[in-house]
Scaffold this motif. Structure first.
Motif, PDB file in Angstrom:
ATOM      1  N   THR A 118       0.864  -1.175   0.000  1.00 30.48           N
ATOM      2  CA  THR A 118       0.000   0.000   0.000  1.00 30.48           C
ATOM      3  C   THR A 118       0.909   1.236   0.000  1.00 30.48           C
ATOM      4  OG1 THR A 118      -0.083   0.116   2.421  1.00 30.48           O
ATOM      5  CG2 THR A 118      -1.808  -1.181   1.324  1.00 30.48           C
ATOM      6  N   LEU A 124       1.077   3.378   2.261  1.00 32.57           N
ATOM      7  CA  LEU A 124       1.594   3.507   3.628  1.00 32.57           C
ATOM      8  C   LEU A 124       2.853   2.663   3.819  1.00 32.57           C
ATOM      9  CD1 LEU A 124       1.220   4.694   6.430  1.00 32.57           C
ATOM     10  CD2 LEU A 124      -0.247   2.750   6.975  1.00 32.57           C
ATOM     11  N   VAL A 125       2.887   1.488   3.210  1.00 33.51           N
ATOM     12  CA  VAL A 125       4.080   0.637   3.268  1.00 33.51           C
ATOM     13  C   VAL A 125       5.250   1.356   2.595  1.00 33.51           C
ATOM     14  CG1 VAL A 125       5.063  -1.543   2.464  1.00 33.51           C
ATOM     15  CG2 VAL A 125       2.763  -1.507   3.413  1.00 33.51           C
ATOM     16  N   ILE A 158       5.656   4.602   2.260  1.00 31.64           N
ATOM     17  CA  ILE A 158       6.059   5.737   3.096  1.00 31.64           C
ATOM     18  C   ILE A 158       6.932   5.270   4.255  1.00 31.64           C
ATOM     19  CG2 ILE A 158       5.176   7.500   4.688  1.00 31.64           C
ATOM     20  CD1 ILE A 158       2.799   7.805   2.732  1.00 31.64           C
ATOM     21  N   VAL A 159       6.560   4.159   4.881  1.00 26.38           N
ATOM     22  CA  VAL A 159       7.360   3.621   5.989  1.00 26.38           C
ATOM     23  C   VAL A 159       8.751   3.241   5.488  1.00 26.38           C
ATOM     24  CG1 VAL A 159       7.565   1.673   7.589  1.00 26.38           C
ATOM     25  CG2 VAL A 159       5.389   2.855   7.360  1.00 26.38           C
ATOM     26  N   SER A 180       2.722  -4.446  11.383  1.00 25.75           N
ATOM     27  CA  SER A 180       1.636  -5.335  10.958  1.00 25.75           C
ATOM     28  C   SER A 180       1.281  -6.341  12.052  1.00 25.75           C
ATOM     29  CB  SER A 180       2.005  -6.048   9.668  1.00 25.75           C
ATOM     30  OG  SER A 180       3.091  -6.915   9.865  1.00 25.75           O
ATOM     31  N   ILE A 202      -0.879  -1.486  10.473  1.00 18.96           N
ATOM     32  CA  ILE A 202      -0.840  -1.347   9.010  1.00 18.96           C
ATOM     33  C   ILE A 202      -1.825  -2.326   8.431  1.00 18.96           C
ATOM     34  CG2 ILE A 202       0.539  -1.712   6.961  1.00 18.96           C
ATOM     35  CD1 ILE A 202       2.877  -0.601   8.323  1.00 18.96           C
TER      36      ILE A 202
END
Length: 87
Positions: free
Chosen positions: A18, A20-21, A23-24, A82, A87
């Motif tokens: 995603t 978000l993954v 960005i991390v 996760s 997440i």
């Protein structure tokens, strides 16, 4: 054969990719590059990067090493997040 099936069944599935993954992972790589820039005392004698002022005199090998370290940090962070269900 039973052992390999048992081992595959015990490994938890991870989340799909995603934004978000991503960005991390980007944040973890930036942190690793910052750690590398602050701890490396002199520029290496190897191949230089095209924009040396952007990376503070880091060479290609240093950038590759710090981004590899960033991916290791990122994978650990993603597994941790996760496992907590964030997440």
């Amino acid at each position: 054969m039973v052992y390999s099936t048992f081992l595959a069944a015990s490994i938890p599935l991870t989340n799909e990719w995603t934004p978000l993954v991503a960005i991390v992972m980007i944040v973890c790589n930036i942190i690793a590059i910052a750690i590398g820039k602050s701890t490396m005392s002199k520029p290496e004698a190897g191949k230089a990067l095209p924009m040396p002022e952007m990376f503070g005199g880091m060479g290609f090998a240093s950038l590759l090493a710090t981004t590899s370290f960033g991916h290791i940090i990122g994978i650990a962070t993603l597994v941790l997040l996760s496992s907590y269900g964030l997440i």
